[in-house]
Design a protein around this motif. Structure first.
Motif, mmCIF file in Angstrom:
data_model
loop_
_atom_site.group_PDB
_atom_site.id
_atom_site.type_symbol
_atom_site.label_atom_id
_atom_site.label_comp_id
_atom_site.label_asym_id
_atom_site.label_seq_id
_atom_site.Cartn_x
_atom_site.Cartn_y
_atom_site.Cartn_z
ATOM 1 N N THR A 1 32.734 42.465 33.293
ATOM 2 C CA THR A 1 32.783 42.197 34.723
ATOM 3 C C THR A 1 31.762 41.127 35.076
ATOM 4 O O THR A 1 30.593 41.245 34.780
ATOM 5 N N ASP A 2 32.264 40.078 35.681
ATOM 6 C CA ASP A 2 31.391 38.960 36.017
ATOM 7 C C ASP A 2 31.399 38.770 37.524
ATOM 8 O O ASP A 2 32.440 38.510 38.121
ATOM 9 N N ILE B 1 37.549 39.990 47.673
ATOM 10 C CA ILE B 1 37.184 39.573 46.297
ATOM 11 C C ILE B 1 36.959 40.807 45.435
ATOM 12 O O ILE B 1 37.464 40.907 44.305
ATOM 13 N N LEU B 2 36.220 41.772 45.982
ATOM 14 C CA LEU B 2 35.957 43.007 45.225
ATOM 15 C C LEU B 2 37.260 43.731 44.895
ATOM 16 O O LEU B 2 37.464 44.191 43.772
ATOM 17 N N TYR C 1 24.960 43.763 43.987
ATOM 18 C CA TYR C 1 24.878 42.323 43.773
ATOM 19 C C TYR C 1 24.905 41.578 45.108
ATOM 20 O O TYR C 1 24.120 40.668 45.351
ATOM 21 N N VAL C 2 25.816 42.027 45.991
ATOM 22 C CA VAL C 2 25.898 41.441 47.328
ATOM 23 C C VAL C 2 24.561 41.626 48.063
ATOM 24 O O VAL C 2 24.019 40.698 48.660
ATOM 25 N N GLU D 1 41.563 45.262 41.016
ATOM 26 C CA GLU D 1 42.927 45.198 40.496
ATOM 27 C C GLU D 1 42.929 44.824 39.017
ATOM 28 O O GLU D 1 43.636 45.404 38.215
ATOM 29 N N ASP D 2 42.092 43.818 38.668
ATOM 30 C CA ASP D 2 42.024 43.393 37.261
ATOM 31 C C ASP D 2 41.570 44.543 36.362
ATOM 32 O O ASP D 2 42.092 44.722 35.263
#
Ligand SMILES: [Zn+2]
Length: 351
Positions: free
Chosen positions: A179-180, A216-217, A270-271, A222-223
């Motif tokens: 996860t990036d 985005i999250l 991170y946010v 989903e990925d």
């Protein structure tokens, strides 16, 4: 300084000093148990702890850190050390048979034979039962260290044979392989700038930024889910016995749920990190610091221009709000609400 007192891969808060003291004392007094179970939210950190403990057991100086035993054990390659890891989603009996063969072989090296089992919760029934026999009658001078991120999924009879150590790790030390969050970071940075620049034209931009970040999250989630579904399918089609397959699926599903949870906690953290960095940079500029002390010195002129009238108290207040929300991440949090609130407070800094 001995390895167990150093552990430089752990930040201060992650040291779990009582655990380390107990382990160090057991080595010192020679009353090492033959089976341990380490559990905590990071397999990577658990593994490094297990290696450090193993090196300390076999080093003649109790873990000097510089002899061959220490150096090689810490790398996970020492003749007396066997690391067991599943090749796929399930730890099968052949791995345990292999482990037993290794443990029963007489060793060339002095010291204990140590076996570290990663992700012990994914052992299937057959493998667990086989291991259980070994744990009940362990070969002389052998030590087993089982590692798991999910003790509830580990067979209780196996757990009961082990000395259990619970390790608490701070969120910031946990990473999620594959996860990036870079894209999230750059979008957030750009978003903050746009929000600040367009503050005169539209009052909804903090909310827009919030939904952008959430989307985005969600996209990243989903990925992760696509990969998880692949895993589920593989198990369903693996042709194992119905009982076993059912059990794996259950374990796998709870693992997936944990993964998603972890992902959101890490993402949100991170946010929060990025917004906090903005705030401390704003404070620095407000206090007339030079650009070079900023975390992001390329933002120096931007901040100087757009945050002229910022009230420094408000920035501290917002930092507190962020820290509070960070604490809530360990329980549950309504992401949208938390972010809305933070961005709106942020907007008040420059309006
Ligand atoms: Zn040593």
């Amino acid at each position: 300084m001995k390895i167990l007192n150093r552990l430089d891969f752990l930040i201060e808060e992650d040291r779990n000093k009582t655990n380390i003291k107990l382990l160090a004392n057991s080595i010192e007094h020679g009353d090492i148990s033959h089976a341990y179970l380490f559990y905590g939210s990071s397999m990577e950190l658990l593994y490094r702890l297990a290696l450090s403990f193993s090196a300390s057991i076999n080093c003649q100086l109790g873990g000097c850190g510089s002899c061959t035993v220490c150096k090689n054990t810490l790398k996970g390659v020492y003749p007396n050390l066997n690391v067991v890891e599943a090749e796929g989603n399930v730890l099968t009996i052949d791995k345990i048979v292999e482990l037993q063969r290794f443990m029963n072989m007489s060793s060339y090296m002095p010291g204990k034979k140590i076996c570290i089992i990663k992700n012990a919760e994914i052992m299937n029934n057959q493998a667990s039962n086989r291991l259980l026999k070994t744990l009940e009658e362990p070969p002389d001078d052998s030590i087993f260290i089982l590692l798991t991120e999910d003790i509830s999924a580990t067979l209780p009879t196996v757990v009961s044979r082990c000395l259990v150590f619970n390790w608490n790790f701070k969120l910031s030390s946990i990473n999620m392989t594959g996860t990036d969050f870079t894209i999230l970071g750059s979008s957030l940075d750009e978003g903050i700038k746009t929000m600040v620049k367009s503050s005169q034209k539209t009052s909804t931009s903090p909310l827009n930024l919030c939904s952008e970040i959430i989307s985005i999250l969600k996209g990243m989630e989903e990925d992760i889910k696509i990969n998880q579904n692949k895993e589920l399918k593989e198990i369903k089609n693996s042709g194992g016995s119905r009982d076993d397959t059912g059990r794996y699926l259950k374990i796998l599903k709870s693992k997936h749920k944990r993964q998603i949870n972890k992902f959101y906690r890490l993402g949100m953290n991170y946010v929060f990190d990025i917004i906090s960095t903005w705030l401390t940079d704003i404070q620095a500029v407000k206090l007339n610091a030079e650009d070079k002390v900023l975390n992001y010195k390329q933002n120096y002129f931007f901040i100087k221009k757009n945050f002229k009238n910022v009230k420094i108290d408000e920035t501290f207040h917002l930092l507190e709000t962020i820290e509070k929300n960070r604490d809530y991440l360990n329980f549950s949090i309504c992401l949208e609400l938390a972010l809305d609130n933070i961005f709106l407070q942020f907007q008040n800094l420059y309006c």
